[in-house]
Scaffold this motif. Structure first.
Motif, PDB file in Angstrom:
ATOM      1  N   VAL A  12       0.846  -1.363   0.092  1.00  0.00           N
ATOM      2  CA  VAL A  12      -0.062   0.150  -0.080  1.00  0.00           C
ATOM      3  C   VAL A  12       0.987   1.212   0.008  1.00  0.00           C
ATOM      4  N   VAL A  13       1.915   1.008   0.739  1.00  0.00           N
ATOM      5  CA  VAL A  13       2.790   2.124   0.784  1.00  0.00           C
ATOM      6  C   VAL A  13       4.288   1.696   0.339  1.00  0.00           C
ATOM      7  N   ASP A  14       5.255   2.873   0.219  1.00  0.00           N
ATOM      8  CA  ASP A  14       6.451   2.663  -0.168  1.00  0.00           C
ATOM      9  C   ASP A  14       6.616   1.699  -1.444  1.00  0.00           C
ATOM     10  N   PHE A  15       6.519   2.096  -2.554  1.00  0.00           N
ATOM     11  CA  PHE A  15       6.634   1.125  -3.808  1.00  0.00           C
ATOM     12  C   PHE A  15       8.261   0.842  -4.013  1.00  0.00           C
ATOM     13  N   GLY A  16       8.420  -0.431  -4.001  1.00  0.00           N
ATOM     14  CA  GLY A  16       9.665  -0.888  -3.986  1.00  0.00           C
ATOM     15  C   GLY A  16      10.215  -1.355  -2.664  1.00  0.00           C
ATOM     16  N   GLU A  95      10.662   8.761   4.900  1.00  0.00           N
ATOM     17  CA  GLU A  95      11.426   9.060   3.576  1.00  0.00           C
ATOM     18  C   GLU A  95      10.811   8.014   2.381  1.00  0.00           C
ATOM     19  N   HIS A  96      10.202   7.001   2.781  1.00  0.00           N
ATOM     20  CA  HIS A  96       9.580   6.411   1.959  1.00  0.00           C
ATOM     21  C   HIS A  96       8.323   5.733   2.606  1.00  0.00           C
ATOM     22  N   SER A  97       7.189   6.781   2.477  1.00  0.00           N
ATOM     23  CA  SER A  97       6.136   6.468   2.974  1.00  0.00           C
ATOM     24  C   SER A  97       4.704   6.675   2.101  1.00  0.00           C
ATOM     25  N   ALA A  98       5.155   7.116   0.846  1.00  0.00           N
ATOM     26  CA  ALA A  98       4.077   7.516  -0.066  1.00  0.00           C
ATOM     27  C   ALA A  98       3.256   6.740  -0.455  1.00  0.00           C
ATOM     28  N   LEU A  99       1.898   6.697  -0.662  1.00  0.00           N
ATOM     29  CA  LEU A  99       1.077   5.655  -1.004  1.00  0.00           C
ATOM     30  C   LEU A  99       1.226   5.409  -2.533  1.00  0.00           C
ATOM     31  N   ILE A 100       1.166   3.876  -2.691  1.00  0.00           N
ATOM     32  CA  ILE A 100       1.427   3.409  -4.168  1.00  0.00           C
ATOM     33  C   ILE A 100       0.332   3.932  -4.999  1.00  0.00           C
ATOM     34  N   PRO A 101       0.696   4.335  -6.171  1.00  0.00           N
ATOM     35  CA  PRO A 101      -0.403   4.616  -7.150  1.00  0.00           C
ATOM     36  C   PRO A 101      -1.424   3.957  -7.405  1.00  0.00           C
ATOM     37  N   GLY A 102      -2.532   4.130  -7.070  1.00  0.00           N
ATOM     38  CA  GLY A 102      -3.751   3.222  -7.411  1.00  0.00           C
ATOM     39  C   GLY A 102      -4.326   2.795  -6.211  1.00  0.00           C
ATOM     40  N   ILE A 107      -8.673   0.327  -2.817  1.00  0.00           N
ATOM     41  CA  ILE A 107      -9.189  -0.083  -1.447  1.00  0.00           C
ATOM     42  C   ILE A 107     -10.621   0.585  -1.535  1.00  0.00           C
ATOM     43  N   ALA A 108     -11.033   1.853  -1.877  1.00  0.00           N
ATOM     44  CA  ALA A 108     -12.321   2.267  -2.154  1.00  0.00           C
ATOM     45  C   ALA A 108     -13.329   1.260  -2.640  1.00  0.00           C
ATOM     46  N   ALA A 109     -12.770   0.808  -3.931  1.00  0.00           N
ATOM     47  CA  ALA A 109     -13.447  -0.132  -4.443  1.00  0.00           C
ATOM     48  C   ALA A 109     -13.867  -1.245  -3.734  1.00  0.00           C
ATOM     49  N   LEU A 110     -12.942  -1.920  -2.973  1.00  0.00           N
ATOM     50  CA  LEU A 110     -13.419  -3.107  -2.103  1.00  0.00           C
ATOM     51  C   LEU A 110     -14.202  -2.681  -0.984  1.00  0.00           C
ATOM     52  N   ARG A 111     -14.033  -1.081  -0.543  1.00  0.00           N
ATOM     53  CA  ARG A 111     -14.990  -0.870   0.784  1.00  0.00           C
ATOM     54  C   ARG A 111     -16.508  -0.867   0.008  1.00  0.00           C
ATOM     55  N   ALA A 112     -16.490  -0.168  -1.247  1.00  0.00           N
ATOM     56  CA  ALA A 112     -17.884  -0.052  -1.983  1.00  0.00           C
ATOM     57  C   ALA A 112     -18.574  -1.408  -1.985  1.00  0.00           C
ATOM     58  N   VAL A 131       4.241   4.711  10.387  1.00  0.00           N
ATOM     59  CA  VAL A 131       3.625   4.731   8.987  1.00  0.00           C
ATOM     60  C   VAL A 131       2.319   4.713   9.053  1.00  0.00           C
ATOM     61  N   GLN A 132       1.736   4.546  10.007  1.00  0.00           N
ATOM     62  CA  GLN A 132       0.119   4.473  10.149  1.00  0.00           C
ATOM     63  C   GLN A 132      -0.399   5.955   9.981  1.00  0.00           C
ATOM     64  N   ALA A 133       0.326   6.856  10.842  1.00  0.00           N
ATOM     65  CA  ALA A 133       0.066   8.228  10.994  1.00  0.00           C
ATOM     66  C   ALA A 133       0.350   9.017   9.453  1.00  0.00           C
ATOM     67  N   LEU A 134       1.337   8.700   8.956  1.00  0.00           N
ATOM     68  CA  LEU A 134       1.733   9.040   7.660  1.00  0.00           C
ATOM     69  C   LEU A 134       0.714   8.830   6.622  1.00  0.00           C
ATOM     70  N   ALA A 135       0.289   7.413   6.453  1.00  0.00           N
ATOM     71  CA  ALA A 135      -0.645   7.010   5.612  1.00  0.00           C
ATOM     72  C   ALA A 135      -1.993   7.565   5.892  1.00  0.00           C
ATOM     73  N   ALA A 136      -2.498   8.011   7.233  1.00  0.00           N
ATOM     74  CA  ALA A 136      -3.638   8.710   7.337  1.00  0.00           C
ATOM     75  C   ALA A 136      -3.771   9.909   6.923  1.00  0.00           C
ATOM     76  N   ALA A 137      -2.487  10.546   7.097  1.00  0.00           N
ATOM     77  CA  ALA A 137      -2.297  12.106   6.543  1.00  0.00           C
ATOM     78  C   ALA A 137      -2.643  12.058   4.872  1.00  0.00           C
ATOM     79  N   ALA A 138      -2.346  10.854   4.439  1.00  0.00           N
ATOM     80  CA  ALA A 138      -2.427  10.840   2.857  1.00  0.00           C
ATOM     81  C   ALA A 138      -3.860  10.261   2.496  1.00  0.00           C
ATOM     82  N   GLY A 139      -4.685  10.087   3.608  1.00  0.00           N
ATOM     83  CA  GLY A 139      -5.944   9.444   3.285  1.00  0.00           C
ATOM     84  C   GLY A 139      -6.496   7.982   3.526  1.00  0.00           C
ATOM     85  N   TYR A 140      -5.262   7.229   3.966  1.00  0.00           N
ATOM     86  CA  TYR A 140      -5.583   5.755   4.235  1.00  0.00           C
ATOM     87  C   TYR A 140      -5.910   5.517   5.638  1.00  0.00           C
ATOM     88  N   HIS A 141      -7.105   4.766   5.724  1.00  0.00           N
ATOM     89  CA  HIS A 141      -7.453   4.716   7.037  1.00  0.00           C
ATOM     90  C   HIS A 141      -7.918   3.171   7.137  1.00  0.00           C
TER      91      HIS A 141
END
Length: 267
Positions: A12-16, A95-102, A107-112, A131-141
Motif C-alpha cells: 500500500v505504501v513505499d513502492f519498491g 522518507e519512503h512512506s508515499a502511497l502506491i499509485p492506485g 481500497i475504495a472499490a473494495l469498501r464499496a 507509518v500509520q500516521a503518515l498514511a492517514a495524513a494521505a487518506g488511508y484509514h
C-alpha cells in the motif's frame, strides 16, 4: 468476500519496499559489516529481529561478521543490531512512506463492495505507528492494524492475519484475502486459511521505485514478471498481480469461486 488483509510496505505504501531494506544496510554498516541491498531484501516480510537473525545466518554475512569480531553472530549480537536498526527505521521511515499509485482507489472499490480492510506488517509497533500516521495524513484509514510484535509469533505464521479476523469480527477465513509482496506474507495468508494474492511489481522482488517501474520496456517487464512468479512459487499464491490496483478484479473472481463452493484451503 468479507475482508482484505493488506501488507504495508511494498503493498500500500513505499513502492519498491525501500524503507526497511536500506536501513538494514545502514544498521549492519554501523557494526562494520557490509551487506548489499539485495542481501537485505532476502528475508523481507519477517519481523525485523527475525529478519536480522536470518541475515546473520547466511554464510557470507556470518563470515564478514566473524572477520570483524572473530566470532559468528549470536542472538545477543542480533539484538544489538536490532536495537540500532529501530531508531534508524523510526527516524527514516517517512522518507519512503508515499502511497502506491492506485492503492487508495482499489481500497475504495473494495469498501464499496462491503469489504473491511485489515492490515499487518513486519514492522514493530514503534515503527508501525509512524507509518500509520503518515498514511492517514494521505487518506488511508484501514479498519485494523497488527504490528509484528503484537502477536506471539510473526510471519510466516498466521497470527497477524488471524488477529485481524478476530478484531474485525469476521466469521470465515475463507471469505478473506491476504495481499503481500513477500513469501512470508503469502505463507501467513495460506496458513491462516485465506485466499492469497502476491504482488510482483510494487514490492520487494522487483525492488524498483515507481518511476523506474514505469520506464521498464515491455519485454523486460515480462521477464521480471516470470522471474518473480517463480520466486513466489514455493508459497503457492492463489493469484499473482502487479500492484494493488488489480485487486478488485481478483476479489470479483474469488466471489465467483466462493459462490461455486470453492475454498482457498483446497486450492
Amino acid at each position: 468476500m468479507q475482508a482484505a488483509i493488506l501488507d504495508w510496505a511494498g503493498t500500500v505504501v513505499d513502492f519498491g519496499s525501500f524503507a526497511p531494506t536500506r536501513i538494514f544496510v545502514e544498521a549492519f554498516a554501523e557494526f562494520g559489516v557490509a551487506i548489499s541491498l539485495e542481501e537485505a531484501r532476502g528475508p523481507m516480510g519477517m519481523g525485523k529481529w527475525d529478519h536480522i537473525r536470518t541475515l546473520c545466518n547466511q554464510p557470507a554475512v556470518a563470515a564478514r561478521f566473524a572477520q570483524r569480531f572473530d566470532r559468528v553472530p549470536s542472538d545477543a549480537d542480533v539484538t544489538a543490531i536490532y536495537e540500532r536498526f529501530m531508531p534508524l527505521q523510526i527516524a527514516k521511515v517517512a522518507e519512503h512512506s508515499a502511497l502506491i499509485p492506485g492503492a487508495l482507489e482499489a481500497i475504495a472499490a473494495l469498501r464499496a463492495e462491503g469489504l473491511k480492510i485489515g492490515t499487518c506488517s513486519g514492522y514493530p509497533r514503534a515503527v508501525m505507528s509512524k507509518v500509520q500516521a503518515l498514511a492517514a495524513a494521505a487518506g488511508y484509514h484501514p479498519d485494523h492494524v497488527v504490528a509484528t510484535d503484537e502477536v506471539p509469533r510473526g510471519r510466516p505464521g498466521p497470527a497477524q492475519a488471524l488477529a485481524n479476523v478476530i478484531a474485525l469480527g469476521l466469521d470465515d477465513v475463507a471469505a478473506c484475502v491476504k495481499v503481500d509482496d513477500t513469501l512470508p506474507g503469502i505463507l501467513e495468508g495460506r496458513r491462516a486459511g485465506m485466499w492469497t494474492v502476491a504482488l510482483r511489481c510494487s514490492g520487494n522482488f522487483l525492488g524498483l521505485d515507481w518511476a523506474q517501474y514505469q520506464a521498464l520496456p515491455a519485454a523486460r517487464l515480462a521477464e521480471e514478471r516470470e522471474r518473480i512468479s517463480a520466486l513466489f512459487a514455493p508459497s503457492r499464491p492463489h493469484y499473482l498481480i502487479d500492484t494493488l490496483a488489480e485487486l478488485p478484479a481478483v476479489v470479483n473472481a474469488i466471489n465467483a469461486r466462493l459462490a461455486r463452493g470453492e475454498c482457498p484451503q483446497a486450492q
